[in-house]
Write a protein that holds these residues in place. Structure first.
Motif, short mmCIF file in Angstrom:
data_model
loop_
_atom_site.label_atom_id
_atom_site.label_comp_id
_atom_site.label_asym_id
_atom_site.label_seq_id
_atom_site.Cartn_x
_atom_site.Cartn_y
_atom_site.Cartn_z
N LYS A 6 0.99 -1.35 -0.01
CA LYS A 6 0.16 -0.03 0.01
C LYS A 6 0.87 1.35 0.06
CE LYS A 6 -4.23 -1.80 2.37
NZ LYS A 6 -5.09 -1.63 3.57
N THR A 7 1.84 1.36 0.83
CA THR A 7 2.71 2.31 0.81
C THR A 7 3.38 2.63 -0.43
OG1 THR A 7 3.24 1.99 3.19
CG2 THR A 7 4.67 3.51 1.88
N LEU A 8 4.04 1.72 -1.03
CA LEU A 8 4.52 1.98 -2.39
C LEU A 8 3.82 2.32 -3.16
CD1 LEU A 8 7.38 1.71 -4.04
CD2 LEU A 8 6.83 -0.73 -4.38
N THR A 9 2.61 1.83 -3.44
CA THR A 9 1.68 2.10 -4.44
C THR A 9 1.10 3.54 -4.27
OG1 THR A 9 0.83 -0.08 -4.49
CG2 THR A 9 -0.45 1.60 -5.53
N ALA A 10 0.76 3.81 -2.97
CA ALA A 10 0.35 5.39 -2.72
C ALA A 10 1.73 6.26 -3.10
CB ALA A 10 0.21 5.42 -1.29
N ARG A 11 2.87 6.01 -2.76
CA ARG A 11 4.03 6.91 -3.30
C ARG A 11 4.22 6.66 -4.93
NH1 ARG A 11 9.19 4.89 -0.72
NH2 ARG A 11 9.92 6.79 -1.70
N LEU A 12 3.78 5.80 -5.54
CA LEU A 12 4.13 5.62 -6.94
C LEU A 12 2.81 6.65 -7.33
CD1 LEU A 12 4.83 2.20 -7.52
CD2 LEU A 12 6.33 3.73 -8.01
N LEU A 13 1.85 6.75 -6.86
CA LEU A 13 0.75 7.39 -7.69
C LEU A 13 0.76 8.97 -7.40
CD1 LEU A 13 -2.30 5.25 -6.80
CD2 LEU A 13 -1.38 5.64 -8.98
N ALA A 14 1.36 9.13 -5.83
CA ALA A 14 1.39 10.60 -5.47
C ALA A 14 2.80 11.33 -6.06
CB ALA A 14 1.40 10.69 -4.09
N GLN A 15 3.64 10.57 -6.32
CA GLN A 15 5.15 11.14 -6.43
C GLN A 15 5.19 10.84 -7.92
OE1 GLN A 15 7.77 9.48 -3.73
NE2 GLN A 15 6.64 10.19 -1.98
N ARG A 16 4.72 9.93 -8.75
CA ARG A 16 4.90 9.62 -10.04
C ARG A 16 5.94 8.54 -10.36
NH1 ARG A 16 3.63 14.94 -11.56
NH2 ARG A 16 5.72 15.37 -12.19
N VAL A 17 7.14 8.80 -9.54
CA VAL A 17 8.31 8.07 -9.79
C VAL A 17 8.80 7.81 -8.33
CG1 VAL A 17 8.90 8.66 -12.05
CG2 VAL A 17 9.73 9.95 -9.94
N VAL A 18 9.41 6.45 -8.23
CA VAL A 18 10.22 6.15 -6.91
C VAL A 18 11.78 5.76 -7.26
CG1 VAL A 18 10.46 4.79 -5.01
CG2 VAL A 18 8.25 5.66 -5.56
N PRO A 19 12.90 6.22 -6.49
CA PRO A 19 14.01 5.96 -7.07
C PRO A 19 14.46 4.32 -6.92
CG PRO A 19 14.16 7.60 -5.55
CD PRO A 19 12.74 7.32 -5.56
N LEU A 177 19.96 21.69 -19.99
CA LEU A 177 18.93 20.47 -19.88
C LEU A 177 19.49 19.36 -19.64
CD1 LEU A 177 16.52 21.69 -22.66
CD2 LEU A 177 16.48 22.31 -20.26
N ASP A 178 19.39 18.88 -18.44
CA ASP A 178 19.60 17.13 -18.09
C ASP A 178 18.59 16.54 -18.00
OD1 ASP A 178 22.53 17.34 -17.66
OD2 ASP A 178 22.04 18.83 -15.80
N GLU A 179 18.65 15.09 -17.89
CA GLU A 179 17.55 14.00 -17.69
C GLU A 179 17.03 14.10 -16.61
OE1 GLU A 179 17.39 9.44 -17.17
OE2 GLU A 179 19.26 10.15 -17.91
N GLY A 180 15.55 14.20 -16.55
CA GLY A 180 14.84 14.11 -15.37
C GLY A 180 14.38 12.82 -14.88
N PRO A 181 13.71 12.55 -13.81
CA PRO A 181 13.35 11.02 -13.57
C PRO A 181 12.30 10.53 -14.25
CG PRO A 181 12.41 12.85 -11.77
CD PRO A 181 13.30 13.46 -12.72
N MET A 182 11.53 11.23 -15.19
CA MET A 182 10.36 10.54 -15.69
C MET A 182 10.90 10.33 -17.21
SD MET A 182 7.69 10.38 -14.06
CE MET A 182 6.39 10.30 -15.36
#
Length: 256
Positions: A6-19, A177-182
Motif C-alpha cells: 500500500k505504501t509503495l503504491t501510494a507513493r508511486l501514484l502521488a510522486q509519479r516516480v520512486v528511485p 537541460l539534464d535528464e529528469g526522473p520521468m
C-alpha cells in the motif's frame, strides 16, 4: 507485506516516480513474492509497474487493455493526460531522442566492454551505470536553434519546456537541460528508437554526431507532423500512461 505494498503504491501514484535505490523499490525489483503481490494489487485498478534496468526510477502505467477505456472515453481521443499541447509532446520526444538515445548507447557500450574484459566467467555482474556518468544533457540554446521555429517560436518553446521541467521530464540549470526522473521511463525504447533514428530526427542526430546532414530539407510544420506520427499507443508508457494515440481511422479524423 500488505502495508508495504500500500505504501509503495501510494507513493508511486502521488510522486509519479520512486528511485530504484529506495528500500521498497528494491524489494519490488528483487523479491519475487513481493513483486507478484504488487502486480496483483496494481492490476486490480488497471495499472502495472514500469521499470527498466537503464533507468534510475520506477513508475506505474496503464495496463494495455485499459488504454482505450481511459483515453477514448470522451468525445475525442486523448493523446496525453497532462494537458500538454501537440507541440509540447513533440518537444518531449525530441528531448528523449537527444538525451536518452546517446545515454543508452553509452550504457550498452560499457556493458559490452565489461563483458570483453571480464576474465572470471563466474564473476559477479556489475550493475548498469546510470546518472551523470552516462547522461550528459543538452544546451537549451542549441535545442532552440534546431527546433524553436518548428515548435512555435520562443514563447511556445519556453512555455512547453517549463511544463516538462515541472512534470519531472527534464532538469533545467543555467540554460542546460539534464535528464529528469520521468524521461527514461516514458517511452518504449525498442519501439520508438528505430523510428527516430531512421525517421523524423535522423538528420539532426547525424549532425550532432559530426556527420553530414541529410539532403532533404523539410518545412518546420512537416517535421512536427512526422514526429507526431512516430508516437504510437505501444511506444509511450509512463505514469498513467502519459501519452497514447487512437487507432489509425480515429487519428485520421481527429488529428489530420
Amino acid at each position: 507485506m500488505e502495508h508495504e505494498i500500500k505504501t509503495l503504491t501510494a507513493r508511486l501514484l502521488a510522486q509519479r516516480v520512486v528511485p530504484r535505490g529506495d528500500t521498497l523499490a528494491r524489494k519490488a525489483l528483487l523479491d519475487d513474492i513481493f513483486r507478484a503481490e504488487l502486480d496483483k494489487s496494481l492490476a486490480a485498478v488497471g495499472l502495472r509497474l514500469v521499470e527498466n534496468p537503464y533507468a534510475e526510477y520506477i513508475a506505474v502505467a496503464l495496463l494495455p487493455e485499459m488504454t482505450e477505456p481511459v483515453f477514448g472515453s470522451g468525445d475525442a481521443w486523448l493523446n496525453n493526460n497532462l494537458g500538454l499541447p501537440r507541440d509540447g509532446v513533440a518537444l518531449l520526444v525530441i528531448l528523449w531522442a537527444l538525451i536518452i538515445l546517446p545515454k543508452r548507447e553509452r550504457q550498452i557500450a560499457r556493458v559490452e566492454a565489461g563483458k570483453e574484459s571480464q576474465s572470471d566467467m563466474f564473476g559477479a555482474q556489475k550493475p548498469l551505470e546510470t546518472g551523470e556518468t552516462v547522461s550528459t544533457g543538452i544546451s537549451e540554446d542549441a535545442l532552440y536553434a534546431d527546433f524553436g521555429k518548428a515548435l512555435g517560436g520562443r514563447t511556445r518553446f519556453n512555455a512547453n519546456l517549463g511544463r516538462l521541467v515541472n512534470l519531472g521530464f527534464v532538469v533545467r540549470r543555467n540554460r542546460w537541460l539534464d535528464e529528469g526522473p520521468m524521461l527514461d521511463l516514458m517511452i518504449d525504447y525498442a519501439q520508438l528508437a528505430p523510428r527516430i533514428i531512421e525517421g523524423a530526427l535522423a538528420d539532426v542526430l547525424l549532425r550532432r554526431e559530426g556527420r553530414e546532414a541529410l539532403a532533404d530539407k523539410r518545412a518546420p510544420d512537416e517535421m512536427a507532423d512526422e514526429i507526431d506520427e512516430e508516437i504510437g499507443a505501444d511506444d509511450v508508457e509512463s505514469a498513467g500512461p502519459l501519452f497514447d494515440l487512437p487507432p489509425e481511422d480515429a487519428a485520421d479524423e481527429e488529428t489530420r
